[in-house]
Design an enzyme around this catalytic site. Structure first.
Site, PDB file in Angstrom:
ATOM      1  N   LYS A   1       0.821  -1.224   0.000  1.00 48.38           N
ATOM      2  CA  LYS A   1       0.000   0.000   0.000  1.00 48.38           C
ATOM      3  C   LYS A   1       0.848   1.264   0.000  1.00 48.38           C
ATOM      4  O   LYS A   1       0.358   2.350  -0.308  1.00 48.38           O
ATOM      5  CB  LYS A   1      -0.946   0.003   1.200  1.00 48.38           C
ATOM      6  CG  LYS A   1      -2.116  -0.959   1.010  1.00 48.38           C
ATOM      7  CD  LYS A   1      -3.142  -0.806   2.096  1.00 48.38           C
ATOM      8  CE  LYS A   1      -4.336  -1.721   1.811  1.00 48.38           C
ATOM      9  NZ  LYS A   1      -5.220  -1.803   2.977  1.00 48.38           N
TER      10      LYS A   1
ATOM     11  N   ASP B   1      -7.470 -11.147   7.911  1.00 43.92           N
ATOM     12  CA  ASP B   1      -7.640  -9.784   7.418  1.00 43.92           C
ATOM     13  C   ASP B   1      -9.133  -9.433   7.355  1.00 43.92           C
ATOM     14  O   ASP B   1      -9.548  -8.358   7.793  1.00 43.92           O
ATOM     15  CB  ASP B   1      -7.006  -9.695   6.016  1.00 43.92           C
ATOM     16  CG  ASP B   1      -6.754  -8.250   5.594  1.00 43.92           C
ATOM     17  OD1 ASP B   1      -6.665  -7.388   6.485  1.00 43.92           O
ATOM     18  OD2 ASP B   1      -6.657  -8.001   4.375  1.00 43.92           O
TER      19      ASP B   1
END
Lengths: 372, 117
Positions: free
Chosen positions: A212, A295
């Site tokens: 990210k 997640d």
């Protein structure tokens, strides 16, 4: 090493025998005595940390030396406490039986006091060295693991900070990965892996979102819903994470290899509908599947700009109900089985596996020595 | 009163071997001999034989044997060892095996009695 005298337990039903051994050894050893087998076991159990060696008479009325050995072996006490058997019985079968049951040495009567002293000292020293070595390895491992974890925490926090989703996310993923891997191993032996591998995958899981860092701020922190085009860019974080790690010159590091798998495949789904590679079923490595589930669970139970936090129960329902994509049925079974204790465990400090890891290393060492 | 050395020679045993094993310390030899003389194992053997319990006799003879060998009382130790082996072998006459132990023990005790006070 410490200067205090090592403690030796003398086990013999005959007082004279005990006194003789005591006279020989009292100068260099702290002496404890037991006049029978059951008493010996009691004393050893209570003083396992203190006793450096046991001198054991073979023939005693209540419980003979062989029975004592069996009892100690059952309680796992023979691994760290060496036992030397002393007996007037010098037949080879008798001696062999002692060795088979785990004695480190066998001394016949009449014995030479100097030799008893020497043999005992050697055995005590050998075991003391091994114990010191084990402690040393444990220290080294814990030091290394802590350094690793610290650096990975720094890295993950940087990503999270930029991401605006600070909080315990990375910590939760790590913990969930560890717990799920362990639960899977309990579910089916095909999922069993050595404790250091569980630790490695848990550490690697912390890096799942590092890609990210390469995603544009405007997309990463966009308050509203992403357009299809933006979402496609966002999805690239899995490949970016993989590439960042791939460009490092650490190809042979198992941790980096593990992290590469996790970065790339933590958004794959069991039915092939995930990204980036559309892997299906067993094509997705188990740890990556585990991180994917972790997640999702943590995303559901955490508050985000665009949503409130769901309860633990609601999150489990949504996952098992297939609302968050398809998962390996075994994995869902593991999640359901540990669901009751999950809320409590997720925020607890990770378990320290150093003892298990050190034990593993010694196991390997022993195997190698056996082959020599 | 006779000396320990004289006692061993009267019993046809090798005192020097015992003394060297016990680090040349005569006081230790005397200490162990005294314990041996006051020890109840021989009485346990006698009781086991008169009760006809081979298992108890074997255990007592085995303990006695160990003590004897450590103290260099080889003759007595050997007849104890004979009993142990015979009982283990399965074919034996307890009384017959006990007789030489009794005579060796009594002789040993008598000589030691004159050497220890």
């Amino acid at each position: 090493m410490t200067k205090t005298k090592p403690t030796v337990l003398i086990v013999d039903d005959m007082e004279m025998n005990r006194v003789m051994l005591r006279d020989i050894l009292t100068h260099d050893f702290e002496i404890m005595e037991a006049s029978g087998g059951s008493e010996a076991i009691e004393i050893i159990e209570e003083n396992a940390d203190k006793i450096s060696a046991v001198l054991l008479d073979a023939m005693m009325p209540d419980l003979d030396g062989f029975e004592v050995l069996k009892a100690l072996s059952r309680r796992g006490l023979l691994e760290n406490i060496p036992v030397i058997m002393i007996s007037a019985e010098n037949s080879p079968e008798y001696i062999a039986r002692g060795y088979d049951l785990g004695v480190v040495d066998y001394i016949g009567r009449p014995f030479d006091p100097n030799i008893v002293h020497r043999r005992l000292s050697n055995v005590v020293m050998l075991y003391a060295k091994q114990n010191v070595l084990t402690e040393l390895i444990k220290e080294q491992i814990s030091q290394r693991e802590e350094n690793n974890s610290m650096l990975i925490d720094v890295l993950s926090s940087v990503v999270e900070f930029r991401n605006g989703e600070s909080g315990p996310h990375v910590l939760h993923i790590r913990r969930l990965t560890e717990l799920l891997l362990k639960e899977l191993a309990r579910l089916d032996s095909k999922y069993v892996m050595p404790p250091q591998d569980v630790a490695m995958w848990a550490t690697a899981s912390a890096m799942h979102d590092i890609g990210k860092i390469a995603i544009d701020d405007k997309i990463l922190n966009k308050p509203g819903r992403l357009t299809d085009e933006e979402y496609n860019i966002m999805k690239k974080h899995s490949i970016y994470g993989y590439e960042i790690l791939d460009h490092l010159n650490w190809h042979r590091s198992p941790l980096i290899e593990a992290a590469k798998q996790i970065c790339r495949w933590h958004h794959e789904r069991w039915d092939g509908k995930g990204y980036p590679d559309g892997l299906k079923g067993d094509e997705i490595p188990i740890p990556a599947q585990v991180v994917a589930l972790a997640d999702v669970y943590d995303a559901l139970t955490s508050e985000r700009v665009y949503k409130a936090a769901y309860s633990h129960e609601k999150a489990i329902d949504m996952i098992t109900g297939g609302e968050c994509g398809a998962f390996n049925p075994d994995l869902l079974k593991a999640l359901t089985r540990m669901s009751g204790s999950l809320k409590k465990k997720i925020n607890a400090a990770p378990e320290k596996n150093y003892d298990a890891i050190a034990e593993q290393i010694f196991e390997g060492l022993r195997e190698r020595l056996d082959r020599v | 009163m006779i000396t320990v050395a004289e006692a061993y020679s009267e019993l046809n045993e090798n005192y020097d071997a015992v003394l060297s094993r016990l680090m040349g310390k005569e006081n230790l030899v005397i200490k162990y001999l005294t314990m041996f003389k006051n020890d109840a194992t021989y009485d346990a053997l006698t009781n086991a034989v008169s009760a006809g319990s081979a298992e108890d006799a074997l255990r007592a003879a085995h303990s006695l044997k160990g003590m004897c060998f450590n103290l260099g009382l080889i003759s007595l130790g050997t007849v104890c060892s004979d009993l142990v082996d015979a009982v283990r072998g399965g074919e034996y006459d307890l009384d017959q095996l006990y007789a030489p132990i009794k005579s060796e023990y009594e002789k040993t005790a008598e000589v030691l009695g004159r050497c220890l006070d």
